[in-house]
Design an enzyme around this catalytic site. Structure first.
Site, PDB file in Angstrom:
ATOM      1  CD  GLU A  23      -3.024  -0.842   2.334  1.00  0.00           C
ATOM      2  OE1 GLU A  23      -2.924   0.157   3.072  1.00  0.00           O
ATOM      3  OE2 GLU A  23      -3.918  -1.692   2.462  1.00  0.00           O
ATOM      4  CD  GLU A  25      -2.761  -6.118   4.366  1.00  0.00           C
ATOM      5  OE1 GLU A  25      -3.584  -5.320   4.845  1.00  0.00           O
ATOM      6  OE2 GLU A  25      -1.532  -5.954   4.431  1.00  0.00           O
TER       7      GLU A  25
HETATM    8  C1  FCB Z   1      -3.624  -2.322   5.986  1.00  0.00           C
HETATM    9  C2  FCB Z   1      -2.180  -2.597   6.342  1.00  0.00           C
HETATM   10  C3  FCB Z   1      -2.019  -3.685   7.385  1.00  0.00           C
HETATM   11  C4  FCB Z   1      -3.042  -3.528   8.482  1.00  0.00           C
HETATM   12  C5  FCB Z   1      -4.431  -3.418   7.917  1.00  0.00           C
HETATM   13  C6  FCB Z   1      -5.518  -3.309   8.954  1.00  0.00           C
HETATM   14  O1  FCB Z   1      -3.760  -1.104   5.368  1.00  0.00           O
HETATM   15  O2  FCB Z   1      -1.504  -3.004   5.185  1.00  0.00           O
HETATM   16  O3  FCB Z   1      -0.706  -3.649   7.858  1.00  0.00           O
HETATM   17  O4  FCB Z   1      -2.732  -2.465   9.262  1.00  0.00           O
HETATM   18  O5  FCB Z   1      -4.500  -2.283   7.086  1.00  0.00           O
END
Ligand code: FCB
Length: 481
Positions: free
Chosen positions: A203, A393
């Site tokens: 990100e 994720e």
């Molecule tokens: C994302 C991050 C991860 C975690 C989640 C909740 O943006 O990549 O490390 O903090 O959010």
């Protein structure tokens, strides 16, 4: 109107509007899922089901075996930066407990284990001489994964820049590209024979905006003078990282991960629609478009893109922001609604919180909206040049309670069911989705939120380090079995 009967509910269905027990419900995947439970086999046998952690959030052992300090170690010690004055020094002690934790990932049924390498363990000063003990640690983690039959996916940068490099300008420095290239090259020489799946950045929008524009994350810097060069160095580093992996590792499967959030205007007023468009450029287009060779997005009258393009003229080799990634990682945690707000510099937009709009939210206050996730997946997949998509994720924080050794986190289970149903729909419509990686194996250091925001499938007692599998963990095990 069709009526579908289940033992518990009556559900009437008409287009996107659902009515359950006379309550109108707009979140169609919730209902889809009640009627038609999503199964892992629907995704195909070669689908990559995984779970994710990150070095700074899990490892702890911050000053052990030659590790240098990262920007988060330093930032967390400044007053008022992290909730409850928490810091990541010990976290989940993954550094010592990795064998048990990998066993947990395996026991929950996952095939893929995504983790990140701490740059400061490998190069305590960011540059200079590699630290043998740091190198050895990731060999041990990788070997253990392979032994257990877990496929390692490694992130090269998950927000933990060496503090020594921050002193020299960090992500705003024109030297960043050199520093990062060296780190990546070392990792490839070390681990490239064993590990084929690589994610270059986690990100970039997250760490450049929160860390260099808004001061909310490490290193805590503010303003466009920091943000603009950080954006550019991240865009360059991302592609350069890809090129280094390609040249050093045979048969590598190379990706990078982007955050994304659908942005809706609060009203149909022109000013709100324009505000949503500006926010969309920042949150969804800023990094993927240069990666695909489209250059930075531009919008007439949006001073931020004017400045970005003005600087871009002076920046060199911008064609090198492009790299042909094998997959794009998508991370969607919330949908956003915004309205015009003249006071906010540049973006002139502000969020209308999900809470005030009375839509379903997580304990983070983030809007839960699986339909919106579905649309974002489709939108990213529609870009020319995007090959595979992996949801790198996905997960949520809810207020878990540990009672007599049980965490009955039904909200999290429902969250995964709804989002996976949405993903399945996109997949069945032809989107090339190769995997879903759940955030996160266990509760950990959630950046500025400290240890309070628990996203794990496994509960961690941070005093005793006791792990307790939550019911969502058991749900995954059943789902994947
Ligand atoms: C994302 C991050 C991860 C975690 C989640 C909740 O943006 O990549 O490390 O903090 O959010």
């Amino acid at each position: 109107m069709d009526t579908i009967k289940t033992p518990l509910i009556t559900c009437k269905m008409k287009e996107e509007l659902f009515v359950i027990n006379n309550i109108p419900y707009f979140h169609s995947f919730f209902v889809y899922n009640l009627i038609n439970k999503v199964k892992s086999s629907d995704f195909g046998n070669d689908f990559l089901w995984g779970v994710v952690i990150a070095a700074q959030q899990n490892e702890g052992a911050f000053n052990v075996d030659g590790r240098g300090l990262s920007i988060w170690d330093v930032f967390a010690r400044k007053q008022g930066k992290i909730k409850n004055s928490d810091n990541p020094s010990h976290a989940c002690e993954f550094y010592y407990r990795y064998k048990d934790d990998l066993l947990l990932a395996k026991a929950l049924g996952f095939k893929v284990f995504r983790f990140s390498i701490s740059w400061t363990r490998i190069l305590p000063e960011g540059i200079g001489r590699p630290n043998k003990q740091g190198l050895a640690f990731y060999h041990k983690v990788i070997d253990e994964c392979l032994e257990l039959g877990l496929i390692p996916f490694i992130t090269l940068y998950h927000w933990d820049l060496p503090f020594e490099l921050e002193k020299e300008g960090g992500w705003t420095s024109h030297l960043l590209l050199k520093w990062f290239s060296r780190f990546v090259t070392i990792c490839m020489h070390e681990y490239g024979d064993k590990v084929k799946n690589w994610i270059v950045l986690n990100e970039p929008m997250g760490f450049t905006s929160l860390g260099y524009m808004l001061g909310k994350h490490a290193p805590g810097r503010f303003g466009l003078d920091n943000f603009l060069p950080a954006i550019h160095n991240a865009a360059m580093a991302q592609a350069e990282g890809g090129r280094i992996i390609r040249s050093e590792v045979s048969n590598a499967y190379i990706g990078t991960s982007f955050s994304c959030s659908e942005v809706m205007p609060y009203s149909d007023k022109d000013a709100d629609i324009k505000a949503a468009n500006r926010m969309d450029i920042l949150l969804n287009r800023l990094y993927i478009e240069p990666t695909l060779g489209m250059g930075y997005p531009f919008e007439e009258g949006f001073a931020f893109t004017d400045k970005l393009h003005f600087h871009n003229k002076a920046w060199k080799y911008t064609e090198r922001m492009k790299f042909d990634f094998d997959f794009i990682g998508i991370q969607n945690y919330f949908a956003l609604t915004v309205k015009h707000n003249a006071i906010i510099p540049y973006i002139q937009a502000s969020e209308v919180s999900a809470k005030t709009r009375k839509v379903p939210i997580t304990a983070m206050g983030w809007e839960i909206n699986a339909d919106s996730f579905y649309r974002m997946v489709k939108r990213f997949a529609a870009y020319d040049g995007v090959k595979d998509i992996i949801i790198s994720e996905g997960g949520a924080y809810f207020k878990d309670q540990l009672i007599n050794g049980v965490v009955d986190d039904q909200e999290r289970i429902k969250y995964f069911q709804d989002y996976l149903s949405a993903l399945l729909k996109a997949k069945q419509e032809g989107v090339n989705i190769k995997g879903y990686l759940a955030w996160t194996l266990m509760d950990n250091f959630e950046w500025a939120e400290g240890y309070k925001a628990r996203f794990g499938l496994v509960h961690v007692d941070f005093k005793t380090q006791l792990r307790t599998i939550k019911n969502s963990g058991y749900w995954w095990r059943k789902f994947l079995s």
